[in-house]
Each structure stands twice: as structure tokens, then as C-alpha cells.
Write an enzyme that holds these catalytic residues in place. Sequence first.
Site, PDB file in Angstrom:
ATOM      1  N   HIS A   1       0.821  -1.212   0.000  1.00 27.59           N
ATOM      2  CA  HIS A   1       0.000   0.000   0.000  1.00 27.59           C
ATOM      3  C   HIS A   1       0.860   1.270   0.000  1.00 27.59           C
ATOM      4  O   HIS A   1       0.407   2.327   0.430  1.00 27.59           O
ATOM      5  CB  HIS A   1      -0.981   0.004   1.179  1.00 27.59           C
ATOM      6  CG  HIS A   1      -2.089  -0.995   1.026  1.00 27.59           C
ATOM      7  ND1 HIS A   1      -3.276  -0.712   0.386  1.00 27.59           N
ATOM      8  CD2 HIS A   1      -2.170  -2.291   1.409  1.00 27.59           C
ATOM      9  CE1 HIS A   1      -4.044  -1.785   0.396  1.00 27.59           C
ATOM     10  NE2 HIS A   1      -3.390  -2.756   1.008  1.00 27.59           N
TER      11      HIS A   1
ATOM     12  N   GLY B   1      -7.420 -14.199  -6.358  1.00 28.83           N
ATOM     13  CA  GLY B   1      -7.860 -13.729  -5.056  1.00 28.83           C
ATOM     14  C   GLY B   1      -6.896 -14.022  -3.937  1.00 28.83           C
ATOM     15  O   GLY B   1      -7.265 -13.994  -2.764  1.00 28.83           O
TER      16      GLY B   1
ATOM     17  N   GLY C   1      -3.820 -12.415  -3.509  1.00 25.52           N
ATOM     18  CA  GLY C   1      -2.850 -11.358  -3.297  1.00 25.52           C
ATOM     19  C   GLY C   1      -1.583 -11.550  -4.086  1.00 25.52           C
ATOM     20  O   GLY C   1      -0.534 -11.000  -3.742  1.00 25.52           O
TER      21      GLY C   1
ATOM     22  N   GLU D   1      -6.728  -1.265 -15.457  1.00 26.19           N
ATOM     23  CA  GLU D   1      -7.345  -1.667 -14.195  1.00 26.19           C
ATOM     24  C   GLU D   1      -7.959  -0.471 -13.479  1.00 26.19           C
ATOM     25  O   GLU D   1      -9.031  -0.577 -12.879  1.00 26.19           O
ATOM     26  CB  GLU D   1      -6.318  -2.361 -13.296  1.00 26.19           C
ATOM     27  CG  GLU D   1      -6.942  -2.932 -12.040  1.00 26.19           C
ATOM     28  CD  GLU D   1      -6.242  -4.170 -11.519  1.00 26.19           C
ATOM     29  OE1 GLU D   1      -6.570  -4.582 -10.398  1.00 26.19           O
ATOM     30  OE2 GLU D   1      -5.394  -4.735 -12.223  1.00 26.19           O
TER      31      GLU D   1
ATOM     32  N   ASP E   1       1.824  -3.880  -9.044  1.00 28.32           N
ATOM     33  CA  ASP E   1       1.569  -5.203  -9.609  1.00 28.32           C
ATOM     34  C   ASP E   1       1.959  -5.288 -11.076  1.00 28.32           C
ATOM     35  O   ASP E   1       2.602  -6.243 -11.514  1.00 28.32           O
ATOM     36  CB  ASP E   1       0.096  -5.572  -9.433  1.00 28.32           C
ATOM     37  CG  ASP E   1      -0.300  -5.693  -7.973  1.00 28.32           C
ATOM     38  OD1 ASP E   1       0.601  -5.759  -7.117  1.00 28.32           O
ATOM     39  OD2 ASP E   1      -1.514  -5.712  -7.695  1.00 28.32           O
TER      40      ASP E   1
END
Length: 381
Positions: free
Chosen positions: A33, A121, A123, A159, A171
Site C-alpha cells: 500500500h 484472489g 494477493g 485496471e 503489480d
Amino acid sequence: MTTDAAAAFAAAFGDTPDGVWAAPGRINLIGEHTDYNEGYVLPAALPHATRVAARRRPDGVVRLYSAQGDGQVTSVVLDGRAPGSVPGWAAYPAGVFWALAEAGHAVGGADLAFSSDVPTGAGLSSSAALECATAIALDELYGLGLDAPGRALIAQRAENAFVGVPCGALDQMASSCCVEGHAFFLDTRTLIGRQVPLDLPAVGLTLLVVDTRVKHDLGDGAYAGLRAGCERAAELLGVPALRDVAAEELAAAEEKLPADLRPLLRHVVTEDQRVLDTVAALDAGDPRALGPILTAGHASLRDDYRISCPETDLAVATANAAGALGARMMGGGFGGSVLALVDSDRLEAVESAVHAAFAEAGYGAPHTFTATPAQGAHRVG
């Protein structure tokens, strides 16, 4: 898997593709993050990848097929397609077509068949792998001349604007730019990065991934809420992004924020420092120093960012109790995977302890595997 993608293409479209390309999922050693706060990240590519067999079409129609899907071909006419108009998994590759056209690239239609072994899903950036495989295939099919960071930014745009997930560049940059045997130290503000050698087996260490099989959906608003909170905190502090708050300024900066934003600031500032500390340790030839850094990162995600869950907390605590040097959750949160740094001779004991703890807690069995830094997006056939 290359054969799987080509076989899927033959099954869906009854012919042979022009080529086959692959883009990997990723682990993130540290730096969670921080990307949408213009900070630092340190990912590495996984051997697990999404492969796409693709062929140009002259009519502007896009046909999409997944070997892991429902057996149906999704057809999309690109002209007039608006963000949010393509449902399900097909939105990710369709978004790449849209983002390329928006950026002024001359891209026509294509038939694409996908096959993937990146857990969804978990990560591990299955969506970025899907986007980046599409981007490199279209780049080469249509001779666009994009470099790896350029393809990553197209994938991120897809995205963000087409699918509607306000992710940072981590990512997609990892899936496009990583190099085998290395972690990728990236400044997400400048998009300048360097490859950091990461040969842990040479020093008797292994990276263990624990996929808790708890699924998350980053499009459900929680991720967007965290990002909005960080942007609000930066605005109140009068800085372009939270990465501009130095570690020594943290305490004073917290006093300027309302109580609900202080933990977000605290995580971002300390996480950026953890990335820098990790890179320094690797550069100094001291990878064992990563253990406490990983565990501190998990505590920050759990207590300040509040995005862990009982399963990831249990995996981290159990791995550490069984002898791991350190462990933390990865990814956007609310499920997904845990990364543990383990002495190779303790690997089996740590895996067994995690499986036993999940069984005792009544959780479904996790999926465990070791992570070896792999190559970013490339042509495979």
C-alpha cells in the site's frame, strides 16, 4: 502451460495462434500500500504465470477465452465500449485494448485464449498477470514498440479506469519488469527501479508462500477507501503524497491529522522505511535481517491499516512460532497470502505447523509453495 494456452486457442477458435506470451504473478517482499502513495516497493515475479495464445483480427472484434473459465467465448466490439461495460474476468484484457486505444496506439481486433496457474484472489496479482500478458501480446502483434514499463502503465490504466480498481503501479510493473533471480526495487513516483540480486537458497533460506484461500475483491470499495484516506491525509499535511513525510517527521505529522487518518500515515511512512531497510540489508549481503522487517510489516498492516484477517494472522503467528525468521501478509488485504522467510531446513516443519493450525481452527486447508524469483512478461512460443 504454453501448450495449454495453444490448446485452449485451438479449442476455442479452431486454428493456431500467431504466438504465445506469458506474464507472471508476483510476491512482494515488502512495500504494501505504498505504491499509490508514490513510495517504494520491492516485488519479485513468481514462476506462476498467465499465458495467452493470440492472433490478430482485421475486423476490430476481440474474442476472449479462458481455459479456467466457463467454456464460453466472450466477444467484445471495441468501438464505443465504455469503462465498466465488460463484466467479469474479461474486463481486464478488454481494458488493455481500451487503454491502448486511449493512448493513441493503433490496435485492431484479436482472438486471445488464456491459461493461468496464478491463484486468483490470493494477493499474488492474478489480474496484473492477465493484463500484462495481454499488453505484451498486443504490443508484439501490432508492432507498437512499447518497453516493459510502458506496457505496465497501459495495464495499470486498464485496471484503474476500465475495471475500476484504483491500484498503484506495483503489480503491473512487477509482472512486466522483474528479472529472474532478482527483486525489483522501484520508486513508484519516478518509476525508476533497479534489480536487486535475491538468491536466498545460496544462503540456506527459502521464501514460503501460504495461500490462505480466503478470497478478496478489491473492487468492493475497501481498497478505494484506504486510498482516499491517504490522499486526504496528504492534502491536510500539504504534501503531494504521504511518501513526502520523512520518518523523523512522523510524530509531528500525526498531530496534524484527525485520529482516523493517523494510522494510515503511520503505516505508509514506516513501510517505506522498511523497504529501504530491506534493500540495504540485501545490498549488504544480510538477507536474514529481512525476518524482523517482514513481521513488523505485518503488525503495521494488521494494527494500523487494519486489512488482515484471522486466517492471515494465524498463518503469520504460526510460521513464526514454528521457526520462520519472519512473516507477513501480502497484497491488498482481507484475505490472500502470507510470505514467510524460513531456514531451508525448517521449511517442512513450518509448512506442517501452518496446516495443523488451520485444521485446528476449523479453517479450510491452505495451499503452500515456495517462491523463486522468475522472469517478467516475455514471449514463450
